[in-house]
Enzyme design. Structure first.
Site, PDB file in Angstrom:
ATOM      1  N   ASP A  52      37.766  97.253  15.137  1.00 18.04           N
ATOM      2  CA  ASP A  52      37.262  98.626  15.038  1.00 18.04           C
ATOM      3  C   ASP A  52      35.984  98.667  15.887  1.00 18.04           C
ATOM      4  OD1 ASP A  52      36.465 101.220  13.892  1.00 18.04           O
ATOM      5  OD2 ASP A  52      35.038 100.040  12.715  1.00 18.04           O
TER       6      ASP A  52
ATOM      7  N   ASP B  42      33.091 101.700  15.773  1.00 18.11           N
ATOM      8  CA  ASP B  42      31.891 102.261  15.135  1.00 18.11           C
ATOM      9  C   ASP B  42      31.631 101.641  13.771  1.00 18.11           C
ATOM     10  OD1 ASP B  42      33.038 105.105  16.719  1.00 18.11           O
ATOM     11  OD2 ASP B  42      31.113 104.188  17.179  1.00 18.11           O
TER      12      ASP B  42
HETATM   13  C1  XBP Z   1      34.411 106.243  13.720  1.00 15.67           C
HETATM   14  C2  XBP Z   1      34.677 107.683  13.896  1.00 15.67           C
HETATM   15  C3  XBP Z   1      34.347 108.325  15.219  1.00 15.67           C
HETATM   16  C4  XBP Z   1      32.829 108.363  15.427  1.00 15.67           C
HETATM   17  C5  XBP Z   1      32.433 109.422  16.419  1.00 15.67           C
HETATM   18  O1  XBP Z   1      35.310 105.580  14.566  1.00 15.67           O
HETATM   19  O2  XBP Z   1      35.204 108.312  12.999  1.00 15.67           O
HETATM   20  O3  XBP Z   1      34.867 109.640  15.184  1.00 15.67           O
HETATM   21  O4  XBP Z   1      32.207 108.708  14.194  1.00 15.67           O
HETATM   22  O5  XBP Z   1      33.096 109.208  17.644  1.00 15.67           O
HETATM   23  P1  XBP Z   1      35.799 104.039  14.244  1.00 15.67           P
HETATM   24  P2  XBP Z   1      33.860 110.439  18.367  1.00 15.67           P
HETATM   25  O6  XBP Z   1      37.287 104.140  14.007  1.00 15.67           O
HETATM   26  O7  XBP Z   1      35.440 103.263  15.489  1.00 15.67           O
HETATM   27  O8  XBP Z   1      35.033 103.532  13.024  1.00 15.67           O
HETATM   28  O9  XBP Z   1      32.917 111.605  18.339  1.00 15.67           O
HETATM   29  O10 XBP Z   1      34.138 109.926  19.765  1.00 15.67           O
HETATM   30  O11 XBP Z   1      35.098 110.661  17.545  1.00 15.67           O
HETATM   31 MG    MG Z   2      34.328 102.030  11.894  1.00 14.24          MG
END
Ligand code: XBP
Ligand code: MG
Length: 254
Positions: free
Chosen positions: A9, A11
Site C-alpha cells: 500500500d 498512503d
Molecule cells: C489512501 C487514499 C487516497 C489518499 C489520497 O490510499 O484513500 O485516496 O488519501 O490520494 P492508500 P488521492 O490505498 O494508498 O492507503 O487524492 O490521490 O486519492
Molecule cells: Mg494506506
C-alpha cells in the site's frame, strides 16, 4: 508456501502522507479553486473513512456543504480540483516533506536482492506513487515494481479487494505466495478480501482501527536502532522486521 512477492500500500504504509501531505495539498487546491473549504486535522481524519480523493471531496460536498446543488457541475469541478491537489502533493514530496517510513527502503532492497517481485496496490494516483518512489528510493525506483496498481485503475476502491486482485492478476503469483503491507482497516479488508496475508504498520490516523485478521500488527517495520514496536500477531525475531521474518510468517500460514 515460498514467499514470492511483496505488495505495498502507499498512503500511511510507504510514508505517512495523509495529515501533512494529502490534507495540506487538498487545502491548497481548495484555495486555488476559490472554494471556502478547509479540512483541519480532525475533519480530515473523519473523511479518511472514504477512500479516494475525488470520492472524499464528493462525500464532503454531500455531507457538509449542501450537496451537489451547492457546487454547479460538481463532478467536473472535483476532477479539476483533484488534479490541482495532485500537483501540490507532488511538490510536497519533492520538497522532502514526506519521507518513507522506517524499514520500507531496507525491506525493498532485501526483497530485490533476493529476487522477490514487488508491487504497489493503492487508492492514490499513479503520479503520487511515482513521486514518492523517485524521491524516497531512486529515480528508477518505479521500474523496480512489476505492477503499480493505483487510483482509478479499478472501478471499486478499497476496502473492495479489486486493486489487490488487479495486482495479483498482473503479477501472475498466487495470493498464498504474496504478503501485503497496509496501514488502515480499509486497506486490510481489501488485501484480506483478495486472500493475501497482510502485515499492518499502523499510523497516526489509523492506530485505533480494527486490524483483525492481520498476520502482524506493528508500529512500523523498524530499522537498526528503530524498533518495530510489536502490537499484535506475529512478532519479528529481532527488534525490526527482516525478509526472513516475512518468509517465516508466510510458511507459518501455509
Ligand atoms: C489512501 C487514499 C487516497 C489518499 C489520497 O490510499 O484513500 O485516496 O488519501 O490520494 P492508500 P488521492 O490505498 O494508498 O492507503 O487524492 O490521490 O486519492
Ligand atoms: Mg494506506
Amino acid at each position: 508456501m515460498t514467499l514470492s512477492a511483496l505488495i505495498f500500500d502507499v498512503d500511511g504504509t510507504l510514508a505517512e502522507t495523509e495529515r501533512d501531505g494529502h490534507r495540506v495539498a487538498f487545502n491548497a487546491a481548495f484555495r486555488d479553486a476559490g472554494l471556502d473549504w478547509h479540512w483541519d486535522v480532525a475533519t480530515y481524519g473523519e473523511l479518511l473513512a472514504v477512500t479516494g480523493g475525488k470520492e472524499r471531496m464528493l462525500h464532503y460536498l454531500e455531507r457538509h456543504r449542501g450537496g451537489a446543488a451547492a457546487l454547479p457541475d460538481a463532478a467536473a469541478r472535483i476532477a479539476s480540483v483533484h488534479a490541482t491537489k495532485t500537483r501540490h502533493f507532488a511538490a510536497l514530496v519533492a520538497a522532502g516533506r514526506l519521507p518513507l517510513r522506517p524499514g520500507v527502503a531496507r525491506l525493498i532492497a532485501e526483497a530485490r536482492a533476493a529476487g522477490l517481485a514487488l508491487a504497489i496496490a493503492t487508492t492514490t494516483t499513479a503520479e503520487n506513487v511515482t513521486a514518492l518512489l523517485r524521491h524516497g528510493l531512486a529515480d528508477d525506483a518505479p521500474s523496480w515494481f512489476e505492477v503499480i496498481a493505483a487510483g482509478d485503475v479499478v472501478p471499486r476502491k478499497k476496502p473492495a479487494p479489486d486493486v489487490y486482485l488487479y495486482a495479483l492478476e498482473r503479477l501472475g503469483i498466487p495470493p498464498s505466495a504474496c504478503l501485503a503491507f497496509e496501514d488502515s482497516a480499509n486497506g486490510l479488508r481489501a488485501s484480506l478480501g483478495a486472500g493475501i496475508a497482510t502485515v499492518v504498520t499502523r499510523g497516526d490516523y489509523t492506530r485505533d482501527e480494527d486490524f483483525s485478521g492481520a498476520t502482524s500488527v506493528l508500529e512500523c517495520l523498524g530499522d537498526p536502532g528503530v524498533p518495530a514496536g510489536h502490537v499484535a500477531g506475529a512478532a519479528p525475531r529481532g527488534t525490526f522486521v527482516t525478509l526472513d521474518d516475512l518468509r517465516a510468517w508466510t510458511r507459518a500460514r501455509a
